[in-house]
Scaffold this motif. Structure first.
Motif, PDB file in Angstrom:
ATOM      1  N   GLU A 167      14.307  15.823  -7.250  1.00  0.00           N
ATOM      2  CA  GLU A 167      15.210  16.040  -8.382  1.00  0.00           C
ATOM      3  C   GLU A 167      16.669  15.992  -7.951  1.00  0.00           C
ATOM      4  OE1 GLU A 167      14.148  19.693 -10.229  1.00  0.00           O
ATOM      5  OE2 GLU A 167      12.116  19.040 -10.732  1.00  0.00           O
ATOM      6  N   ALA A 168      16.936  16.393  -6.712  1.00  0.00           N
ATOM      7  CA  ALA A 168      18.307  16.359  -6.183  1.00  0.00           C
ATOM      8  C   ALA A 168      18.646  15.004  -5.582  1.00  0.00           C
ATOM      9  CB  ALA A 168      18.484  17.449  -5.127  1.00  0.00           C
ATOM     10  N   GLY A 169      17.688  14.087  -5.590  1.00  0.00           N
ATOM     11  CA  GLY A 169      17.936  12.761  -5.046  1.00  0.00           C
ATOM     12  C   GLY A 169      17.859  12.683  -3.551  1.00  0.00           C
ATOM     13  N   LEU A 170      17.378  13.755  -2.905  1.00  0.00           N
ATOM     14  CA  LEU A 170      17.337  13.794  -1.445  1.00  0.00           C
ATOM     15  C   LEU A 170      16.065  13.172  -0.876  1.00  0.00           C
ATOM     16  CD1 LEU A 170      18.746  17.382  -0.987  1.00  0.00           C
ATOM     17  CD2 LEU A 170      19.843  15.292  -0.185  1.00  0.00           C
ATOM     18  N   VAL A 171      15.057  12.994  -1.698  1.00  0.00           N
ATOM     19  CA  VAL A 171      13.790  12.425  -1.263  1.00  0.00           C
ATOM     20  C   VAL A 171      13.323  11.408  -2.293  1.00  0.00           C
ATOM     21  CG1 VAL A 171      11.325  12.924  -0.950  1.00  0.00           C
ATOM     22  CG2 VAL A 171      13.037  14.387   0.129  1.00  0.00           C
ATOM     23  N   THR A 172      12.800  10.301  -1.814  1.00  0.00           N
ATOM     24  CA  THR A 172      12.176   9.304  -2.681  1.00  0.00           C
ATOM     25  C   THR A 172      10.691   9.215  -2.317  1.00  0.00           C
ATOM     26  OG1 THR A 172      12.652   7.492  -1.155  1.00  0.00           O
ATOM     27  CG2 THR A 172      14.308   7.967  -2.861  1.00  0.00           C
ATOM     28  N   SER A 173       9.894   8.724  -3.220  1.00  0.00           N
ATOM     29  CA  SER A 173       8.458   8.601  -2.936  1.00  0.00           C
ATOM     30  C   SER A 173       7.963   7.243  -3.409  1.00  0.00           C
ATOM     31  CB  SER A 173       7.686   9.719  -3.640  1.00  0.00           C
ATOM     32  OG  SER A 173       7.793   9.602  -5.051  1.00  0.00           O
ATOM     33  N   ARG A 174       6.856   6.809  -2.820  1.00  0.00           N
ATOM     34  CA  ARG A 174       6.241   5.554  -3.224  1.00  0.00           C
ATOM     35  C   ARG A 174       4.735   5.666  -3.012  1.00  0.00           C
ATOM     36  NH1 ARG A 174       5.231   1.773   1.070  1.00  0.00           N
ATOM     37  NH2 ARG A 174       5.731   2.691   3.114  1.00  0.00           N
ATOM     38  N   VAL A 218       1.226   4.261  -1.877  1.00  0.00           N
ATOM     39  CA  VAL A 218       0.572   3.317  -0.974  1.00  0.00           C
ATOM     40  C   VAL A 218      -0.928   3.536  -1.161  1.00  0.00           C
ATOM     41  CG1 VAL A 218       0.282   2.538   1.390  1.00  0.00           C
ATOM     42  CG2 VAL A 218       2.503   3.454   0.658  1.00  0.00           C
ATOM     43  N   GLY A 219      -1.519   2.719  -2.010  1.00  0.00           N
ATOM     44  CA  GLY A 219      -2.916   2.947  -2.394  1.00  0.00           C
ATOM     45  C   GLY A 219      -3.004   4.223  -3.199  1.00  0.00           C
ATOM     46  N   ARG A 220      -3.864   5.131  -2.784  1.00  0.00           N
ATOM     47  CA  ARG A 220      -4.016   6.406  -3.481  1.00  0.00           C
ATOM     48  C   ARG A 220      -3.103   7.488  -2.879  1.00  0.00           C
ATOM     49  NH1 ARG A 220     -10.305   7.775  -3.656  1.00  0.00           N
ATOM     50  NH2 ARG A 220      -9.429   9.520  -4.856  1.00  0.00           N
ATOM     51  N   GLU A 221      -2.318   7.102  -1.872  1.00  0.00           N
ATOM     52  CA  GLU A 221      -1.490   8.055  -1.129  1.00  0.00           C
ATOM     53  C   GLU A 221      -0.025   7.960  -1.552  1.00  0.00           C
ATOM     54  OE1 GLU A 221      -1.964   8.986   3.395  1.00  0.00           O
ATOM     55  OE2 GLU A 221      -0.494   7.352   3.199  1.00  0.00           O
ATOM     56  N   THR A 222       0.642   9.110  -1.665  1.00  0.00           N
ATOM     57  CA  THR A 222       2.083   9.153  -1.930  1.00  0.00           C
ATOM     58  C   THR A 222       2.814   9.426  -0.624  1.00  0.00           C
ATOM     59  OG1 THR A 222       1.731  10.010  -4.162  1.00  0.00           O
ATOM     60  CG2 THR A 222       3.941  10.268  -3.218  1.00  0.00           C
ATOM     61  N   ARG A 223       3.763   8.564  -0.321  1.00  0.00           N
ATOM     62  CA  ARG A 223       4.528   8.721   0.917  1.00  0.00           C
ATOM     63  C   ARG A 223       5.974   9.052   0.553  1.00  0.00           C
ATOM     64  NH1 ARG A 223       1.404   6.938   5.175  1.00  0.00           N
ATOM     65  NH2 ARG A 223       3.187   7.010   6.588  1.00  0.00           N
ATOM     66  N   TYR A 224       6.600   9.910   1.371  1.00  0.00           N
ATOM     67  CA  TYR A 224       7.936  10.427   1.079  1.00  0.00           C
ATOM     68  C   TYR A 224       8.940   9.934   2.121  1.00  0.00           C
ATOM     69  CZ  TYR A 224       5.427  13.466  -2.109  1.00  0.00           C
ATOM     70  OH  TYR A 224       4.626  13.932  -3.118  1.00  0.00           O
ATOM     71  N   ARG A 225      10.164   9.734   1.648  1.00  0.00           N
ATOM     72  CA  ARG A 225      11.229   9.206   2.519  1.00  0.00           C
ATOM     73  C   ARG A 225      12.540   9.937   2.208  1.00  0.00           C
ATOM     74  NH1 ARG A 225      12.174   2.808   3.014  1.00  0.00           N
ATOM     75  NH2 ARG A 225      10.126   3.099   3.993  1.00  0.00           N
ATOM     76  N   LEU A 226      13.319  10.172   3.245  1.00  0.00           N
ATOM     77  CA  LEU A 226      14.620  10.835   3.086  1.00  0.00           C
ATOM     78  C   LEU A 226      15.646   9.889   2.488  1.00  0.00           C
ATOM     79  CD1 LEU A 226      16.679  13.179   3.729  1.00  0.00           C
ATOM     80  CD2 LEU A 226      17.004  12.076   5.951  1.00  0.00           C
ATOM     81  N   ASN A 227      16.452  10.411   1.565  1.00  0.00           N
ATOM     82  CA  ASN A 227      17.628   9.710   1.062  1.00  0.00           C
ATOM     83  C   ASN A 227      18.824  10.632   1.333  1.00  0.00           C
ATOM     84  OD1 ASN A 227      19.471   8.012  -0.244  1.00  0.00           O
ATOM     85  ND2 ASN A 227      19.178   9.094  -2.180  1.00  0.00           N
ATOM     86  N   ALA A 228      19.560  10.367   2.391  1.00  0.00           N
ATOM     87  CA  ALA A 228      20.611  11.287   2.839  1.00  0.00           C
ATOM     88  C   ALA A 228      21.916  11.163   2.071  1.00  0.00           C
ATOM     89  CB  ALA A 228      20.879  11.065   4.324  1.00  0.00           C
ATOM     90  N   THR A 229      22.043  10.168   1.211  1.00  0.00           N
ATOM     91  CA  THR A 229      23.321   9.926   0.522  1.00  0.00           C
ATOM     92  C   THR A 229      23.872  11.158  -0.190  1.00  0.00           C
ATOM     93  OG1 THR A 229      22.746   7.603   0.229  1.00  0.00           O
ATOM     94  CG2 THR A 229      24.512   8.481  -1.155  1.00  0.00           C
ATOM     95  N   PRO A 230      23.067  11.916  -0.954  1.00  0.00           N
ATOM     96  CA  PRO A 230      23.625  13.095  -1.637  1.00  0.00           C
ATOM     97  C   PRO A 230      24.164  14.160  -0.689  1.00  0.00           C
ATOM     98  CG  PRO A 230      21.530  12.462  -2.626  1.00  0.00           C
ATOM     99  CD  PRO A 230      21.666  11.673  -1.365  1.00  0.00           C
TER     100      PRO A 230
END
Length: 244
Positions: A57-64, A66-78
């Motif tokens: 919600e703060a824009g610090l993490v994005t997700s995508r 991959v099949g049935r799995e959700t993977r998380y990634r850092l977004n350091a811009t905020p």
């Protein structure tokens, strides 16, 4: 909150230790699924998932997906917003700490003996009287002084039963014709002499400082007054030399 009023405040998002830990984990590894993140915490996947949702919600993490799995990634811009905020106060405190250090240094170097002299002679003439060996001998004592930073020298007076008549010194600062500083060491006491010269409407103003007396000497009744008296007499001799 941002202008839309829907995203979570970035400061609120990073206020929790667990969420800061998640950000650190995602900074170390580019892309992680929920189960790999959960193993680093003493809480279940549901609780970790809730923390990830706040970060999203703060824009610090994005997700995508991959099949049935959700993977998380850092977004350091905020995080730049926090960096800018911290940088402002970092500069704020750096400036004030610098002022405090300057104040403390000034207090530490406060003159033990301070005198002012006014001469009708030019600043060049007064500078010469402070730095030329032959001129110094006329109003202080015989010496091998040279106005060169790092030069060690001696003033040699007539010894007596209490004193060997020797003053050892080292030149610390030379700013011709405005400032001269050197150490003055005798009878176990090492101080610093500083002469400051400025042009005046009717000649030259000469300011004298002597700093660095030991606390024992300062506590000795009349010790600083004795030093002040001696340098006042030297100043009177200097005036006579300049008038010749």
């Amino acid at each position: 909150m941002n202008e839309k009023g829907t995203e979570r405040d970035v400061y609120e998002a990073v206020a929790d230790f667990n969420r800061r830990k998640l950000l650190r984990l995602l900074a170390d590894v580019e892309d992680l699924p929920l189960y790999e993140l959960t193993v680093h915490f003493e809480m279940g996947r549901t609780a970790v998932s809730k923390h990830l949702a706040i970060l999203k919600e703060a824009g610090l993490v994005t997700s995508r997906k991959v099949g049935r799995e959700t993977r998380y990634r850092l977004n350091a811009t905020p995080l730049k917003e926090i960096q800018d905020w911290v940088s402002f106060y970092e500069d704020f405190w750096k400036e004030r700490i610098a002022k405090l250090n300057h104040l403390l240094e000034g207090q530490k170097m406060k003159s033990d003996v301070s005198l002012d002299f006014q001469f009708t002679s030019s600043i060049e003439q007064v500078w010469n009287a402070l730095t030329d060996t032959d001129m110094l001998a006329k109003w202080i004592w015989e010496n091998d002084f040279k106005p060169v930073v790092g030069h060690t020298f001696q003033f040699r007076a007539e010894p007596n039963e209490w004193w060997n008549g020797i003053v050892d010194g080292e030149v610390l600062e030379v700013e011709k014709p405005n400032k001269l500083s050197y150490t003055w060491e005798s009878a176990g006491e090492k101080t610093t002499i500083t002469w400051t010269l400025t042009k005046s409407s009717d000649g030259t103003h000469l300011h004298f400082d002597q700093t660095g007396f030991s606390e024992e000497t300062k506590a000795t009744k009349g010790a600083l007054e004795g030093a002040k008296y001696s340098w006042t007499k030297f100043g009177e001799q200097l005036e006579k030399v300049l008038e010749q």
